[in-house]
Design a protein around this motif. Structure first.
Motif, mmCIF file in Angstrom:
data_model
loop_
_atom_site.group_PDB
_atom_site.id
_atom_site.type_symbol
_atom_site.label_atom_id
_atom_site.label_comp_id
_atom_site.label_asym_id
_atom_site.label_seq_id
_atom_site.Cartn_x
_atom_site.Cartn_y
_atom_site.Cartn_z
ATOM 1 N N ASN A 1 38.719 41.001 43.359
ATOM 2 C CA ASN A 1 39.582 40.184 42.504
ATOM 3 C C ASN A 1 39.700 38.739 42.967
ATOM 4 O O ASN A 1 40.529 37.990 42.455
ATOM 5 C CB ASN A 1 40.972 40.827 42.414
ATOM 6 C CG ASN A 1 40.942 42.081 41.571
ATOM 7 O OD1 ASN A 1 40.112 42.222 40.679
ATOM 8 N ND2 ASN A 1 41.832 43.013 41.844
ATOM 9 N N LYS B 1 48.172 35.140 37.457
ATOM 10 C CA LYS B 1 47.067 35.122 38.429
ATOM 11 C C LYS B 1 46.487 33.741 38.707
ATOM 12 O O LYS B 1 45.659 33.599 39.597
ATOM 13 C CB LYS B 1 45.932 36.035 37.933
ATOM 14 C CG LYS B 1 46.313 37.487 37.744
ATOM 15 C CD LYS B 1 46.643 38.179 39.048
ATOM 16 C CE LYS B 1 45.404 38.368 39.907
ATOM 17 N NZ LYS B 1 45.689 39.147 41.120
ATOM 18 N N ARG C 1 38.871 40.826 35.292
ATOM 19 C CA ARG C 1 39.132 41.445 36.595
ATOM 20 C C ARG C 1 40.493 42.133 36.631
ATOM 21 O O ARG C 1 40.644 43.208 37.205
ATOM 22 C CB ARG C 1 39.091 40.393 37.707
ATOM 23 C CG ARG C 1 37.735 39.887 38.108
ATOM 24 C CD ARG C 1 37.852 39.066 39.384
ATOM 25 N NE ARG C 1 36.658 38.270 39.596
ATOM 26 C CZ ARG C 1 36.577 36.965 39.356
ATOM 27 N NH1 ARG C 1 37.634 36.316 38.900
ATOM 28 N NH2 ARG C 1 35.462 36.320 39.573
ATOM 29 N N SER C 2 41.495 41.500 36.069
ATOM 30 C CA SER C 2 42.870 41.987 36.181
ATOM 31 C C SER C 2 43.341 42.744 34.948
ATOM 32 O O SER C 2 44.551 42.931 34.755
ATOM 33 C CB SER C 2 43.808 40.793 36.444
ATOM 34 O OG SER C 2 43.468 40.133 37.651
ATOM 35 N N ARG D 1 33.121 41.316 42.017
ATOM 36 C CA ARG D 1 33.803 40.023 41.879
ATOM 37 C C ARG D 1 32.936 39.049 41.087
ATOM 38 O O ARG D 1 33.449 38.114 40.471
ATOM 39 C CB ARG D 1 34.175 39.439 43.248
ATOM 40 C CG ARG D 1 33.020 39.018 44.112
ATOM 41 C CD ARG D 1 33.510 38.260 45.333
ATOM 42 N NE ARG D 1 32.397 37.734 46.105
ATOM 43 C CZ ARG D 1 32.476 36.715 46.950
ATOM 44 N NH1 ARG D 1 33.626 36.106 47.122
ATOM 45 N NH2 ARG D 1 31.430 36.301 47.622
ATOM 46 N N ALA E 1 32.505 40.801 36.631
ATOM 47 C CA ALA E 1 33.889 41.239 36.510
ATOM 48 C C ALA E 1 34.051 42.489 35.661
ATOM 49 O O ALA E 1 34.975 43.280 35.876
ATOM 50 C CB ALA E 1 34.730 40.104 35.933
ATOM 51 N N GLU F 1 45.438 46.381 41.583
ATOM 52 C CA GLU F 1 44.193 45.631 41.772
ATOM 53 C C GLU F 1 43.199 45.859 40.636
ATOM 54 O O GLU F 1 42.043 45.461 40.732
ATOM 55 C CB GLU F 1 43.555 46.004 43.105
ATOM 56 C CG GLU F 1 44.394 45.629 44.333
ATOM 57 C CD GLU F 1 44.506 44.124 44.554
ATOM 58 O OE1 GLU F 1 43.810 43.363 43.846
ATOM 59 O OE2 GLU F 1 45.281 43.716 45.431
ATOM 60 N N SER F 2 43.651 46.530 39.567
ATOM 61 C CA SER F 2 42.840 46.689 38.345
ATOM 62 C C SER F 2 41.459 47.283 38.620
ATOM 63 O O SER F 2 40.421 46.644 38.417
ATOM 64 C CB SER F 2 42.709 45.346 37.622
ATOM 65 O OG SER F 2 43.894 45.041 36.935
ATOM 66 N N CYS G 1 47.375 36.283 32.115
ATOM 67 C CA CYS G 1 46.539 36.084 33.306
ATOM 68 C C CYS G 1 46.785 34.714 33.923
ATOM 69 O O CYS G 1 46.926 34.588 35.144
ATOM 70 C CB CYS G 1 45.068 36.247 32.937
ATOM 71 S SG CYS G 1 43.952 36.005 34.332
#
Length: 436
Positions: free
Chosen positions: A166, A83, A49-50, A334, A337, A139-140, A79
């Protein structure tokens, strides 16, 4: 070996498959032992996701591009530090470095350790850098995707969609016809030590199962007391309006959630043809149908919805056809991903062409007396939704749009989805779209 290290080894190997070959993370994760699959899923999905933001950070700490295994280890470690605050930074660094030694980066473990420790020490400065990044980087997401959403929904909603994408997806459970109510399921789960929460999405009641719960071991799963689905999927089945005695076709049926909901509405009286074009997905569909004891009602076919013939599906026209079309998945990023990184305008055009071919072919399999097609996607893109439907209607005056639903995740609180009901009748009057 420590289970935390094993989980990171699994995660690095899955990330390698995704980065080097474009393999689907969700399909690779099923090979991970069940007892650590949930944690591996969290690690992999959070990293994928990121990925764009993480690459910006990691690249600033390396002087030349490392090989893919090292990149995967650095991204995974970064990550966790940036995150996943629930994981202590020192534990994340140690376990990730140890995992690198067994996942193709043994000679670079010291380098990975040094970079990750610098990221830990610079955590406050990194947080400031991330906050100042453009939305698509922070927000990738791809620039083209964010620009589309800003143009269509406005900047505030576009940012909310990106943020939604995300967040870790909740595990949601829908009731099924003839099964226990949401409240009853909540009580059954509570007796097993799982404190699920009953929620509503419009008229749909569903349960949110605590993160990390194994749905496959919940009481009633094996017996088909509920279906693991997002409530956004309920709109297509509702519009399908299945009743006992009907002949129904689910043209793109796997993994089977909508198929089961439709089949149970036949109440043991009717015929449902469930079709998919991929062998592995057909097997997944068989498992789902068997779990709900629907083998006498649901008949499974392997076939391509773009070209399938009526004679291959029982020989008689259908009263209801559900087309849950293959799409860009932009409404469920979400949960999927990696979907955002496969998005492109060219791919969107290709998908819209496929969707139109499916709708065109399926329209020829519908009964002329009160027949209905429901066309649905899990996309937010107009090219795959209303545009496909309206282009079809322009060439088919015998069909009319009778209802249309569209959900935008941060507004609906559910996955993004689109569904349209097309009735085979004279005229082309239609009701307005309902946002949900």
């Amino acid at each position: 070996m420590d289970e935390g290290v094993r989980a990171r080894i699994d995660s690095i190997r899955i990330l390698l498959g995704w980065m080097e070959h474009g393999s689907f993370p969700d399909r690779m994760i099923v090979s991970v032992p069940q007892h650590r699959r949930g944690f591996v899923m969290d690690l992999v999905y959070a990293t994928v996701r990121s990925a764009r933001m993480l690459s910006e950070i990691v690249d600033s700490y390396v002087s030349r591009e490392p090989d893919t295994a090292v990149s995967a280890g650095l991204m995974l470690g970064a990550c966790q530090i940036i995150k996943m605050p629930e994981i202590p930074a020192h534990a994340a660094v140690h376990a990730t470095v140890e995992a690198c030694k067994f996942a193709g980066a043994r000679n670079s473990a010291g380098f990975v350790n040094a970079v990750l420790r610098r990221i830990v020490s610079d955590a406050d400065a990194i947080a400031g850098r991330i906050a100042s990044m453009p939305l698509a980087v922070r927000e990738s997401h791809l620039d083209c995707q964010v620009e589309r959403w800003v143009s269509r929904f406005g900047a505030e909603t576009a940012e909310a969609i990106c943020a939604w994408d995300n967040t870790p997806a909740s595990v949601t459970v829908l009731t099924v016809p003839g099964g226990p109510s949401a409240e009853k399921l909540r009580d059954i789960f509570a007796e097993a030590g799982v404190n699920a929460e009953v929620r509503n999405a419009g008229a749909v009641e569903y349960l949110v199962v605590p993160h990390g719960s194994g749905v496959h071991v919940l009481p009633g799963f094996a017996q088909g007391w509920f279906s693991v689905q997002d409530p956004a999927t309920a709109a297509a089945v509702e519009l399908l309006d299945v009743r006992p005695g009907m002949r129904v076709l689910d043209a793109c049926a796997a993994p089977g959630g909508k198929c089961v909901q439709a089949a149970l509405r036949l109440a043991g009286d009717g015929f449902l043809a469930a079709m998919d074009c991929w062998s592995d997905r057909v097997e997944m569909l068989r498992d789902t149908v068997s779990r709900f004891n629907l083998n006498g009602i649901v008949h499974i076919f392997k076939g391509d919805a773009k070209s399938a013939l009526l004679k291959e599906l029982g020989g008689r026209p259908f009263d209801r056809i559900l087309i849950d079309a293959p799409c860009s998945n932009t409404g469920v990023q979400r949960r999927r991903a990696d979907a955002r990184w496969r998005f492109s305008p060219d791919r969107l055009s290709e998908l819209a062409e496929t969707q139109s071919l499916i709708l065109e072919n399926m329209s020829g399999l519908l009964s002329s007396q009160g027949g209905r097609i429901v066309y649905s996607t899990c996309s937010l893109e107009e090219e795959e939704n209303g545009a496909v439907v309206r282009n079809f209607l322009c060439g088919h005056p015998e069909f009319a749009l009778s209802d249309e639903r569209f959900s935008i995740p941060p507004i609906s609180g559910t996955d993004g989805a689109y569904a349209a009901a097309l009735d085979k009748r004279q005229g082309n009057a239609s009701r307005g779209a309902a946002a949900w």
